[in-house]
Enzyme design. Structure first.
Site, short mmCIF file in Angstrom:
data_model
loop_
_atom_site.label_atom_id
_atom_site.label_comp_id
_atom_site.label_asym_id
_atom_site.label_seq_id
_atom_site.Cartn_x
_atom_site.Cartn_y
_atom_site.Cartn_z
CG ASP A 1 -33.91 -61.83 -5.23
OD1 ASP A 1 -34.20 -61.04 -4.31
OD2 ASP A 1 -34.64 -62.77 -5.56
CG HIS A 2 -34.43 -55.65 -3.80
ND1 HIS A 2 -35.44 -56.08 -4.59
CD2 HIS A 2 -35.03 -55.05 -2.74
CE1 HIS A 2 -36.61 -55.77 -4.04
NE2 HIS A 2 -36.38 -55.14 -2.90
N GLY B 1 -32.36 -46.86 -18.51
CA GLY B 1 -33.70 -46.76 -17.93
C GLY B 1 -33.71 -45.71 -16.83
CE LYS C 1 -45.61 -59.35 10.28
NZ LYS C 1 -46.38 -59.71 11.47
CB ALA D 1 -33.73 -45.02 -12.46
CG HIS E 1 -37.96 -60.56 -3.69
ND1 HIS E 1 -36.83 -60.34 -4.43
CD2 HIS E 1 -38.82 -59.57 -4.03
CE1 HIS E 1 -37.01 -59.26 -5.19
NE2 HIS E 1 -38.21 -58.79 -4.97
CE LYS F 1 -47.62 -66.57 6.22
NZ LYS F 1 -48.17 -66.12 7.47
P1 NDP Z 1 -40.30 -48.72 -15.77
O1 NDP Z 1 -41.59 -49.15 -16.40
O2 NDP Z 1 -40.28 -47.45 -14.99
O3 NDP Z 1 -39.22 -48.67 -16.95
C1 NDP Z 1 -37.94 -48.08 -16.85
C2 NDP Z 1 -37.69 -47.23 -18.09
O4 NDP Z 1 -37.66 -48.09 -19.22
C3 NDP Z 1 -38.78 -46.22 -18.37
O5 NDP Z 1 -38.52 -45.01 -17.73
C4 NDP Z 1 -38.75 -46.10 -19.86
O6 NDP Z 1 -37.76 -45.16 -20.20
C5 NDP Z 1 -38.28 -47.45 -20.33
N1 NDP Z 1 -39.40 -48.27 -20.78
C6 NDP Z 1 -40.57 -48.50 -20.16
N2 NDP Z 1 -41.35 -49.32 -20.86
C7 NDP Z 1 -40.68 -49.63 -21.96
C8 NDP Z 1 -40.95 -50.46 -23.07
N3 NDP Z 1 -42.10 -51.13 -23.19
N4 NDP Z 1 -40.02 -50.57 -24.03
C9 NDP Z 1 -38.86 -49.93 -23.90
N5 NDP Z 1 -38.55 -49.11 -22.87
C10 NDP Z 1 -39.45 -48.97 -21.91
O7 NDP Z 1 -39.77 -49.96 -14.94
P2 NDP Z 1 -39.13 -50.03 -13.49
O8 NDP Z 1 -38.11 -48.93 -13.36
O9 NDP Z 1 -40.21 -50.13 -12.50
O10 NDP Z 1 -38.42 -51.45 -13.53
C11 NDP Z 1 -37.22 -51.72 -14.25
C12 NDP Z 1 -36.78 -53.12 -13.90
O11 NDP Z 1 -36.53 -53.20 -12.51
C13 NDP Z 1 -37.83 -54.18 -14.19
O12 NDP Z 1 -37.17 -55.34 -14.61
C14 NDP Z 1 -38.49 -54.40 -12.84
O13 NDP Z 1 -39.05 -55.66 -12.71
C15 NDP Z 1 -37.31 -54.24 -11.91
N6 NDP Z 1 -37.65 -53.86 -10.54
C16 NDP Z 1 -38.38 -52.74 -10.28
C17 NDP Z 1 -38.65 -52.36 -8.98
C18 NDP Z 1 -39.40 -51.12 -8.68
O14 NDP Z 1 -39.61 -50.83 -7.49
N7 NDP Z 1 -39.81 -50.33 -9.67
C19 NDP Z 1 -38.19 -53.17 -7.83
C20 NDP Z 1 -37.40 -54.32 -8.21
C21 NDP Z 1 -37.16 -54.63 -9.53
P3 NDP Z 1 -37.79 -44.31 -21.56
O15 NDP Z 1 -39.18 -44.34 -22.09
O16 NDP Z 1 -37.33 -42.95 -21.14
O17 NDP Z 1 -36.82 -45.02 -22.41
C1 BG6 Z 2 -40.04 -55.84 -6.11
C2 BG6 Z 2 -41.45 -56.14 -6.55
O1 BG6 Z 2 -39.18 -56.83 -6.59
O2 BG6 Z 2 -39.99 -55.83 -4.70
C3 BG6 Z 2 -42.41 -55.13 -5.97
O3 BG6 Z 2 -41.49 -56.09 -7.97
C4 BG6 Z 2 -42.26 -55.04 -4.48
O4 BG6 Z 2 -43.75 -55.50 -6.29
C5 BG6 Z 2 -40.80 -54.84 -4.10
O5 BG6 Z 2 -43.03 -53.93 -4.03
C6 BG6 Z 2 -40.62 -54.92 -2.60
O6 BG6 Z 2 -39.32 -54.54 -2.26
P1 BG6 Z 2 -39.01 -54.03 -0.78
O7 BG6 Z 2 -37.54 -53.86 -0.75
O8 BG6 Z 2 -39.78 -52.77 -0.59
O9 BG6 Z 2 -39.49 -55.13 0.14
#
Ligand code: NDP
Ligand code: BG6
Length: 514
Positions: free
Chosen positions: A199-200, A32, A360, A38, A262, A351
């Site tokens: 769970d970050h 991904g 915050k 990423a 979280h 909350k």
């Molecule tokens: P994205 O929607 O950006 O997906 C990541 C990559 O997966 C995309 O670049 C795409 O790559 C591929 N992808 C997207 N949708 C699909 C699909 N339907 N089927 C197959 N491949 C797909 O997600 P995030 O990077 O935001 O999140 C990834 C994980 O991290 C999730 O589980 C999310 O809950 C978790 N997460 C995200 C956070 C954030 O800030 N974004 C924070 C904490 C957790 P390509 O098309 O090139 O293959």
């Molecule tokens: C992610 C949620 O797990 O945490 C997002 O999917 C949220 O909606 C994010 O914005 C918040 O993370 P942080 O580290 O910025 O508090």
């Protein structure tokens, strides 16, 4: 939990001790690599670790996703993901980091793509000394592809000559049943020891500090129960809405996005009993025990909200990726009760909201009133742990106004990290957690039974919100950039929270200057 790996944590890693626990001949594979996580978290954290010398010697990083891009494009993206590269040393490190990073494009479901990925990994490993081959797979992917990817990695890319680990992101299921299905599907291919469920919030400095604060201080330990504490609030506020993530968010809602993971993880460390040691399983055993003492949340202990357009910002329903009649909550306050001798009767209010007036995250522990008599209407003590921004801890105390007469005023003992620890770098949560995964330390990752019990607490209320047990509740409205629903004040007061006497506020200059 006998037979599971016991790992020690709790010491601040020095570069040397850290390296002793890291495995040489390691490849980190980010699946991904084209995505939002990423970009925002994974690559910046990997670079941060590399720059500080906390990645294994000779490490290689492989990005993988469906998006087609050549090496130049991939390196261009990495450069854009990483901020604050100003001095020459950082620039040199970034060039080195790009040199050790390569990219492969492929699908998530088909065998040929993963054979191709494996071939690339084997080619890289051809340059390693010795026989050991270690692989850390990071699934920065939507949950819809977790299962096929986990399977394909095991079948096609599993190293037979070293350690294999898989990091899985949240959300881990949507309710108890789907979580159990996901757990059992992943377990067919990956053992609990090999699996790191992120769970970050468990990597955040102030959350990690809870163990030390509680168990290394007699004074804190003595006041940490129902005899001294009236109520606790754990609050998450974000100043932006779901812009760009509406599609994802509407499927999950604020409870699955923030509270069930979280905030509940934070609560479990705040309330668990003292673990026998810092070993991962000892800590997680205590977390599970306290979570098991929490019954499912009641509807009347819940306040749901959804933001509407205000202050020049769009409402939740104005987002094109959100169904026009969605009743998905973007704000939730829920009160949990812990039925054990330490906490019986103390409300824990969780909350969380999007599109609020500020960014915050904090834990606010409000103590009980002092005995009446010599004092009347005196403020309660409060201990506030600010998780972000600008980590701080302050204890609100009543003190005598300096001078010739005796009058109590509320003031605070203030430990603001940036002032007290001037030369220390506070790591990003993802830096800390990726390092833990490289070392094989599970302490700050979520175990399977923790997830199970966490979903038991939230599933009934989520099914009610999803409309699975009668008509779905309609969230109350709150304006974008406000403090949340106007009903909040009364909701909190119901559980005994009392505002400080007039005139007290945590000095805002503390925040502004950091
Ligand atoms: P994205 O929607 O950006 O997906 C990541 C990559 O997966 C995309 O670049 C795409 O790559 C591929 N992808 C997207 N949708 C699909 C699909 N339907 N089927 C197959 N491949 C797909 O997600 P995030 O990077 O935001 O999140 C990834 C994980 O991290 C999730 O589980 C999310 O809950 C978790 N997460 C995200 C956070 C954030 O800030 N974004 C924070 C904490 C957790 P390509 O098309 O090139 O293959
Ligand atoms: C992610 C949620 O797990 O945490 C997002 O999917 C949220 O909606 C994010 O914005 C918040 O993370 P942080 O580290 O910025 O508090």
């Amino acid at each position: 939990m006998s037979g599971r790996q016991r790992s020690m944590s709790g010491t601040i890693p020095s570069m040397e001790s850290s390296h002793q626990q890291l495995k040489d001949n390691t490849i980190i594979i980010v699946l991904g690599a084209s995505g939002d996580l990423a970009k925002k978290k994974t690559y910046p954290a990997l670079f941060g670790l590399y720059r500080m010398g906390f990645l294994p010697k000779g490490v290689k990083i492989v990005g993988y996703a469906r998006t087609k891009m050549d090496s130049a494009e991939y390196h261009k993206r990495i450069t854009s993901y990483i901020k604050n590269v100003e001095d020459e040393e950082a620039k040199t490190k970034l060039e080195e980091f790009k040199e050790l990073s390569t990219y492969i494009s492929g699908g998530y479901e088909d065998d040929a793509s993963f054979d191709n990925l494996n071939k690339h990994l084997v080619d890289i490993e051809g340059g390693f000394q010795g026989n050991e081959r270690n692989r850390l797979f990071y699934l920065a992917l939507p949950p819809s592809v977790f299962i096929p990817v986990a399977r394909n990695l095991k079948v096609h890319c599993y190293s037979k000559a070293g350690i294999n680990r898989i990091i899985v992101e949240k959300p881990f299921g949507k309710d108890l049943e789907s979580c159990r299905e996901l757990l059992s599907s992943l377990k067919q291919h990956w053992s609990e020891d090999e699996t790191f469920r992120i769970d970050h919030y468990l990597g955040k400095e102030m959350v990690k500090n809870l163990l030390v604060l509680r168990f290394a201080n007699v004074a804190m330990g003595a006041a940490w129960d129902k005899n001294s504490i009236s109520n606790v609030q754990i609050t998450f506020k974000e100043p932006f809405g779901t812009e760009g993530r509406g599609g994802y968010f509407d499927e999950f809602g604020i409870i699955r996005d923030i509270l069930q993971n979280h905030l509940l993880q934070t609560l479990s460390i705040l309330t668990m009993e003292r673990p026998v040691s810092f070993a991962a399983e000892d800590i997680r055993d205590e977390k599970v025990k306290v979570l098991r003492a929490i019954p499912p949340i009641e509807r009347e202990d819940t306040l749901l909200g959804q933001y509407v357009a205000a202050n020049g910002k769009p409402g939740y329903l104005d987002d094109d990726t959100v169904p026009h009649n969605s009743v998905c909550p973007t704000y939730a306050a829920t009160t949990l009760w812990i039925h054990n001798p330490r906490w019986e009767g103390v409300p824990f209010i969780l909350k969380a909201g999007k599109a609020l007036n500020e960014a915050k995250v904090e834990i606010r522990i409000q103590f009980k009133d002092v005995t009446q008599g010599i004092f009347k209407d005196i403020s309660r003590n409060e201990l506030v742990l600010r998780i972000q921004p600008a980590e701080a801890m302050y204890l609100k105390l009543n003190t005598k106004t300096p001078g010739l007469y005796t009058r109590a005023i509320p003031t605070e003992m203030d430990l603001t990290y940036k002032r007290r620890f001037t030369d220390i770098h506070i790591p990003e949560a993802y830096e800390s957690l990726i390092l833990d995964a490289l070392k094989g330390d599970h302490s700050n990752f979520v175990r399977d039974d923790e997830l199970d019990v966490a979903w038991k607490i939230f599933t009934p209320i989520l099914h009610w919100i999803d409309g699975k047990s009668g008509p779905a509740p309609k969230p109350v409205q709150y304006p974008y950039a406000s403090r949340g629903p106007k009903e909040l004040e009364a909701f909190i007061a119901k559980y005994g929270y009392k505002r400080s006497t007039e005139g007290y506020a945590w000095p805002l200059t503390n925040m502004a200057s950091l």
